[in-house]
Motif scaffolding. Structure first.
Motif, PDB file in Angstrom:
ATOM      1  N   ALA A  20       0.817  -1.203   0.000  1.00 55.06           N
ATOM      2  CA  ALA A  20       0.000   0.000   0.000  1.00 55.06           C
ATOM      3  C   ALA A  20       0.860   1.266   0.000  1.00 55.06           C
ATOM      4  N   LYS A  21       0.318   2.303  -0.612  1.00 52.61           N
ATOM      5  CA  LYS A  21       1.003   3.588  -0.704  1.00 52.61           C
ATOM      6  C   LYS A  21       0.502   4.522   0.388  1.00 52.61           C
ATOM      7  N   GLU A  22       1.417   5.294   0.972  1.00 60.89           N
ATOM      8  CA  GLU A  22       1.069   6.296   1.971  1.00 60.89           C
ATOM      9  C   GLU A  22       0.918   7.646   1.283  1.00 60.89           C
ATOM     10  N   CYS A  23      -0.132   8.362   1.635  1.00 67.51           N
ATOM     11  CA  CYS A  23      -0.394   9.694   1.099  1.00 67.51           C
ATOM     12  C   CYS A  23      -0.788  10.606   2.256  1.00 67.51           C
ATOM     13  N   ILE A  24      -0.863  11.877   1.981  1.00 67.19           N
ATOM     14  CA  ILE A  24      -1.300  12.854   2.973  1.00 67.19           C
ATOM     15  C   ILE A  24      -2.786  13.132   2.759  1.00 67.19           C
ATOM     16  N   PHE A  25      -3.551  13.168   3.854  1.00 66.00           N
ATOM     17  CA  PHE A  25      -4.969  13.519   3.798  1.00 66.00           C
ATOM     18  C   PHE A  25      -5.156  14.902   4.390  1.00 66.00           C
ATOM     19  N   CYS A  26      -5.919  15.715   3.687  1.00 60.66           N
ATOM     20  CA  CYS A  26      -6.264  17.049   4.165  1.00 60.66           C
ATOM     21  C   CYS A  26      -7.657  17.355   3.636  1.00 60.66           C
ATOM     22  N   ASP A  27      -8.603  17.603   4.523  1.00 63.34           N
ATOM     23  CA  ASP A  27      -9.965  17.940   4.121  1.00 63.34           C
ATOM     24  C   ASP A  27      -9.956  19.277   3.386  1.00 63.34           C
ATOM     25  N   LEU A  28     -10.988  19.552   2.650  1.00 62.61           N
ATOM     26  CA  LEU A  28     -11.101  20.786   1.887  1.00 62.61           C
ATOM     27  C   LEU A  28     -10.854  21.989   2.793  1.00 62.61           C
ATOM     28  N   PRO A  38      -1.003  11.405   7.575  1.00 62.24           N
ATOM     29  CA  PRO A  38      -0.763  10.260   6.685  1.00 62.24           C
ATOM     30  C   PRO A  38      -1.977   9.341   6.618  1.00 62.24           C
ATOM     31  N   MET A  39      -2.194   8.766   5.447  1.00 62.32           N
ATOM     32  CA  MET A  39      -3.242   7.771   5.264  1.00 62.32           C
ATOM     33  C   MET A  39      -2.749   6.715   4.278  1.00 62.32           C
ATOM     34  N   ALA A  54     -12.688  29.846  -7.442  1.00 54.86           N
ATOM     35  CA  ALA A  54     -14.009  30.456  -7.610  1.00 54.86           C
ATOM     36  C   ALA A  54     -13.768  31.932  -7.886  1.00 54.86           C
ATOM     37  N   PRO A  55     -14.560  32.525  -8.784  1.00 57.45           N
ATOM     38  CA  PRO A  55     -14.365  33.941  -9.113  1.00 57.45           C
ATOM     39  C   PRO A  55     -14.401  34.830  -7.868  1.00 57.45           C
ATOM     40  N   GLY A  56     -13.371  35.666  -7.715  1.00 57.47           N
ATOM     41  CA  GLY A  56     -13.318  36.625  -6.628  1.00 57.47           C
ATOM     42  C   GLY A  56     -12.933  36.059  -5.271  1.00 57.47           C
ATOM     43  N   LEU A  57     -12.623  34.777  -5.199  1.00 62.37           N
ATOM     44  CA  LEU A  57     -12.270  34.147  -3.922  1.00 62.37           C
ATOM     45  C   LEU A  57     -10.895  33.504  -4.018  1.00 62.37           C
ATOM     46  N   GLY A  58     -10.267  33.307  -2.856  1.00 59.27           N
ATOM     47  CA  GLY A  58      -8.973  32.638  -2.804  1.00 59.27           C
ATOM     48  C   GLY A  58      -9.121  31.158  -3.100  1.00 59.27           C
ATOM     49  N   PRO A  59      -8.019  30.485  -3.392  1.00 51.79           N
ATOM     50  CA  PRO A  59      -8.070  29.065  -3.737  1.00 51.79           C
ATOM     51  C   PRO A  59      -8.357  28.171  -2.537  1.00 51.79           C
ATOM     52  N   VAL A  60      -8.857  26.976  -2.809  1.00 48.22           N
ATOM     53  CA  VAL A  60      -9.025  25.932  -1.801  1.00 48.22           C
ATOM     54  C   VAL A  60      -8.254  24.705  -2.272  1.00 48.22           C
ATOM     55  N   ILE A  61      -7.879  23.849  -1.317  1.00 50.01           N
ATOM     56  CA  ILE A  61      -7.183  22.614  -1.652  1.00 50.01           C
ATOM     57  C   ILE A  61      -7.734  21.474  -0.817  1.00 50.01           C
ATOM     58  N   ASN A  62      -7.471  20.262  -1.278  1.00 49.05           N
ATOM     59  CA  ASN A  62      -7.651  19.066  -0.469  1.00 49.05           C
ATOM     60  C   ASN A  62      -6.666  18.021  -0.965  1.00 49.05           C
ATOM     61  N   LYS A  63      -6.398  17.018  -0.126  1.00 44.26           N
ATOM     62  CA  LYS A  63      -5.412  15.985  -0.439  1.00 44.26           C
ATOM     63  C   LYS A  63      -5.929  14.653   0.057  1.00 44.26           C
ATOM     64  N   GLY A  64      -5.432  13.584  -0.535  1.00 44.91           N
ATOM     65  CA  GLY A  64      -5.801  12.257  -0.073  1.00 44.91           C
ATOM     66  C   GLY A  64      -5.499  11.205  -1.112  1.00 44.91           C
ATOM     67  N   CYS A  65      -6.315  10.141  -1.107  1.00 49.52           N
ATOM     68  CA  CYS A  65      -6.205   9.040  -2.064  1.00 49.52           C
ATOM     69  C   CYS A  65      -7.389   9.104  -3.017  1.00 49.52           C
ATOM     70  N   MET A  66      -7.149   8.721  -4.257  1.00 53.23           N
ATOM     71  CA  MET A  66      -8.197   8.783  -5.274  1.00 53.23           C
ATOM     72  C   MET A  66      -7.997   7.631  -6.263  1.00 53.23           C
TER      73      MET A  66
END
Length: 123
Positions: A20-28, A38-39, A54-66
């Motif tokens: 299995a591969k380890e990745c970083i999880f971060c909610d939106l 780690p997950m 989104a127009p006029g707003l700062g960026p958002v991110i999320n991370k995990g497995c897909m």
């Protein structure tokens, strides 16, 4: 003497992924510096980082497995009442979606590891 060489090889060679591969999880989140936790991903999954705008707003991110088949897809997500266009980009390797490592950190760690290994060989 043999133990010293084996230790040197373990320290100097990159870690090989098995299973299995380890990745970083971060909610939106709106933080571009999400350290996350780690997950473990499934066999048919890759690490990803999603970046939303989104127009006029700062960026958002999320991370995990897909699932590999979903890599590169764009989707609409809602964060704090606003709808963002989120594109998920997959990467290959252990913890490849973690925060960027400062320049020179890996080089310094490898040099220290090699120096310790050589020192053990000489004693």
């Amino acid at each position: 003497m043999v133990r010293g060489w084996l230790l040197l090889l373990v320290v100097a060679l990159p870690q090989v992924a098995t299973g299995a591969k380890e990745c970083i999880f971060c909610d939106l989140t709106d933080s571009s510096n999400c350290a996350g936790i780690p997950m473990t991903c499934g066999d048919d999954e890759e690490c990803f980082m999603g970046q939303g705008t989104a127009p006029g707003l700062g960026p958002v991110i999320n991370k995990g497995c897909m699932e590999t088949t979903s890599c590169g897809n764009e989707e609409a997500v809602t964060y704090e009442g606003a709808t963002y266009s989120l594109i998920s980009t997959c990467c290959d390797g252990e913890l490849c979606n973690r925060a960027p490592i400062p320049a020179g950190s890996l080089k310094a760690g490898a040099t220290t590891g090699l120096a310790l290994g050589v020192q053990l060989l000489l004693h």
